[in-house]
Design a protein around this motif. Structure first.
Motif, PDB file in Angstrom:
ATOM      1  N   HIS A 313      25.580  31.522  -3.406  1.00 42.05           N
ATOM      2  CA  HIS A 313      26.244  31.023  -4.613  1.00 42.05           C
ATOM      3  C   HIS A 313      27.403  31.936  -4.959  1.00 42.05           C
ATOM      4  O   HIS A 313      27.249  33.143  -4.975  1.00 42.05           O
ATOM      5  CB  HIS A 313      25.263  31.037  -5.791  1.00 42.05           C
ATOM      6  N   PHE A 314      28.545  31.342  -5.230  1.00 40.51           N
ATOM      7  CA  PHE A 314      29.651  32.156  -5.727  1.00 40.51           C
ATOM      8  C   PHE A 314      30.605  31.263  -6.498  1.00 40.51           C
ATOM      9  O   PHE A 314      30.598  30.033  -6.338  1.00 40.51           O
ATOM     10  CB  PHE A 314      30.377  32.905  -4.601  1.00 40.51           C
ATOM     11  N   VAL A 315      31.362  31.906  -7.363  1.00 35.17           N
ATOM     12  CA  VAL A 315      32.377  31.168  -8.111  1.00 35.17           C
ATOM     13  C   VAL A 315      33.739  31.745  -7.734  1.00 35.17           C
ATOM     14  O   VAL A 315      33.813  32.798  -7.099  1.00 35.17           O
ATOM     15  CB  VAL A 315      32.168  31.263  -9.643  1.00 35.17           C
ATOM     16  N   ARG A 316      34.768  31.052  -8.152  1.00 36.35           N
ATOM     17  CA  ARG A 316      36.124  31.538  -7.884  1.00 36.35           C
ATOM     18  C   ARG A 316      36.264  32.968  -8.411  1.00 36.35           C
ATOM     19  O   ARG A 316      35.830  33.267  -9.524  1.00 36.35           O
ATOM     20  CB  ARG A 316      37.101  30.599  -8.599  1.00 36.35           C
ATOM     21  N   ASP A 318      34.805  35.627  -7.054  1.00 33.30           N
ATOM     22  CA  ASP A 318      33.735  36.494  -6.536  1.00 33.30           C
ATOM     23  C   ASP A 318      34.116  37.060  -5.172  1.00 33.30           C
ATOM     24  O   ASP A 318      34.831  36.414  -4.396  1.00 33.30           O
ATOM     25  CB  ASP A 318      32.429  35.706  -6.362  1.00 33.30           C
ATOM     26  N   SER A 335      37.142  34.954  -3.272  1.00 32.66           N
ATOM     27  CA  SER A 335      37.236  33.537  -2.967  1.00 32.66           C
ATOM     28  C   SER A 335      38.055  32.778  -4.014  1.00 32.66           C
ATOM     29  O   SER A 335      37.900  33.000  -5.214  1.00 32.66           O
ATOM     30  CB  SER A 335      35.828  32.934  -2.899  1.00 32.66           C
ATOM     31  N   ASN A 336      38.889  31.876  -3.541  1.00 29.71           N
ATOM     32  CA  ASN A 336      39.650  31.016  -4.458  1.00 29.71           C
ATOM     33  C   ASN A 336      38.843  29.810  -4.905  1.00 29.71           C
ATOM     34  O   ASN A 336      39.273  29.059  -5.776  1.00 29.71           O
ATOM     35  CB  ASN A 336      40.916  30.503  -3.766  1.00 29.71           C
ATOM     36  N   TYR A 337      37.712  29.599  -4.270  1.00 29.24           N
ATOM     37  CA  TYR A 337      36.897  28.414  -4.576  1.00 29.24           C
ATOM     38  C   TYR A 337      35.437  28.813  -4.755  1.00 29.24           C
ATOM     39  O   TYR A 337      34.998  29.852  -4.265  1.00 29.24           O
ATOM     40  CB  TYR A 337      37.010  27.398  -3.430  1.00 29.24           C
ATOM     41  N   SER A 338      34.687  27.942  -5.438  1.00 30.62           N
ATOM     42  CA  SER A 338      33.245  28.159  -5.594  1.00 30.62           C
ATOM     43  C   SER A 338      32.538  27.771  -4.293  1.00 30.62           C
ATOM     44  O   SER A 338      33.151  27.157  -3.405  1.00 30.62           O
ATOM     45  CB  SER A 338      32.708  27.276  -6.727  1.00 30.62           C
ATOM     46  N   HIS A 339      31.250  28.091  -4.197  1.00 27.81           N
ATOM     47  CA  HIS A 339      30.525  27.729  -2.972  1.00 27.81           C
ATOM     48  C   HIS A 339      30.448  26.205  -2.810  1.00 27.81           C
ATOM     49  O   HIS A 339      30.464  25.692  -1.696  1.00 27.81           O
ATOM     50  CB  HIS A 339      29.126  28.360  -2.948  1.00 27.81           C
ATOM     51  N   GLU A 341      32.735  23.960  -3.836  1.00 33.23           N
ATOM     52  CA  GLU A 341      34.033  23.493  -3.334  1.00 33.23           C
ATOM     53  C   GLU A 341      34.248  23.935  -1.883  1.00 33.23           C
ATOM     54  O   GLU A 341      34.728  23.154  -1.052  1.00 33.23           O
ATOM     55  CB  GLU A 341      35.161  24.044  -4.222  1.00 33.23           C
TER      56      GLU A 341
END
Ligand code: GLU
Length: 385
Positions: A313-316, A318, A335-339, A341
């Motif tokens: 799990h990650f969000v933009r 992270d 990351s530019n995107y969540s997991h 996306e």
């Protein structure tokens, strides 16, 4: 001037890590007054020559445990935390008392891994320590033992000290130890063990000299010191392991006592890169194909097209771990995107992004500026599934 003395002489910001065994008398649970007085004399000398000094001091548990009558080494985590709550006040009081004899003010800083991991808190902790240093204060840092749990503990102050050195861009970290440096094998058991004075690169062979990784749970072993050396040298700081058992250990060091010097990586990362590479609790990872491995190795950004799978799990914003197809962590980045996306975008070309995630986001999953290639180290980089 000898190399070690020169390192101390040339440093403008020095982090000094002191372990419980040096500072606290095991029998009485009291701070060893002659020893701390002698060390503070050395620190006052460094300060008077214009250096900023940060102390990372253990001892709260050793002090508190005695006061509470918790004598066994097998005490439970809650008991250790209770001991830390009782001992930390006394510990910092001692530092404040002895530093005050040289008109130096002490300031207490308690850190949990989160404070050095989460970008916002990291920046806050850094700003506070820097402000204290600018005001002439000697910050006395310890882990915030009372609130951390096993899962989120630094676990040992060697690594905490290395993170602090990285966080404030110190040039030198000195670990005062009960041994005068790194040996090719444990000198207590192997009489032919050779002392290693100069470590330019922390290779697998060097890592193997630290003994089993399990030893790192018993804080203070050589394995945790090598882990600290990796963190510190990657963050652009030199690190010295020297004997702290005698009085005025830093004077002895400057006068040529034997010690081990770990040289900082020749191209120090930028502060942002340091932070990305040093993040501990990564909650997500992605696997990429060989083409993408080559591209990021050549300094290019990581595009979703090269991603083959997404885990965790990650969000933009992270920090995530980037693995090759053999599952080795080869890089880290923001990351530019969540997991969610990232999962939708993996393997796709950027022209189709808007129709997939509902907005035209960035073409890169991780921009080259936010991406750091990792040095492979055996202990920290076991392939995982
Ligand atoms: N934070 C612990 C203490 O103050 C010590 C951890 C360590 O020595 O590595 O007692």
């Amino acid at each position: 001037m000898k190399q070690l003395a020169e390192k101390v002489h040339n440093a403008s910001c020095i982090v000094i890590k002191i372990g419980s065994a040096l500072l606290v008398d095991e029998k009485t649970g009291l701070v060893k007054s002659n020893w701390i007085e002698s060390l503070v004399k050395d620190i006052a000398f460094l300060k008077s020559s214009g250096k900023q000094v940060v102390i990372v001091s253990s001892g709260s548990i050793a002090i508190g445990r005695k006061i509470l009558g918790l004598s066994s080494n097998m005490i439970k985590l809650e008991e250790k935390q209770a001991a830390a709550a009782v001992g930390q006040g006394k510990l910092v009081q001692s530092w404040a008392h002895y530093l005050a004899q040289h008109n130096i003010t002490a300031g207490q800083i308690l850190l949990a891994p989160d404070d050095t991991e989460t970008r916002r808190r990291h920046l806050n902790a850094r700003a506070t320590i820097k402000t204290l240093l600018d005001l002439g204060v000697v910050p006395v840092v310890n882990e915030n033992d009372t609130v951390t749990t096993y899962e989120i503990r630094f676990g040992d102050n060697d690594r905490l000290a290395a993170r602090v050195a990285g966080m404030i861009s110190a040039d030198l970290l000195i670990l005062l130890s009960d041994i005068d440096g790194l040996y090719s094998a444990d000198p207590a058991r192997h009489k032919n063990a050779a002392h290693i004075p100069d470590i330019i690169q922390i290779t697998d062979e060097i890592l193997s000299m630290g003994g089993s990784a399990n030893a790192s749970f018993a804080s203070g072993g050589m394995a945790t010191k090598l882990a600290a050396a990796q963190i510190a040298t990657n963050a652009g700081a030199d690190m010295i392991i020297c004997d702290g058992l005698s009085e005025q250990p830093l004077t002895l060091l400057m006068n040529g006592a034997r010690a081990s010097l770990f040289h900082s990586a020749t191209e120090p990362h930028t502060a942002r890169e340091k932070w990305i590479a040093g993040a501990l609790d990564l909650t997500g990872s992605i696997k990429i194909d060989d083409g993408a491995v080559k591209a990021i190795g050549d300094g290019k950004s990581l595009l979703p097209a090269g991603v083959t799978s997404v885990s965790g799990h990650f969000v933009r914003g992270d920090v995530i771990s980037i693995k090759n197809k053999e599952n080795y962590e080869i890089a880290r980045g923001l990351s530019n995107y969540s997991h969610i996306e990232a999962n939708q975008l993996k393997g796709r070309q950027s022209a189709s992004f808007a129709s997939i995630v509902g907005f035209q986001g960035r073409a890169e999953l991780i921009h080259a500026d936010d991406l750091v290639m990792m040095k492979l180290s055996r202990e920290d980089n076991e392939p995982s599934t």
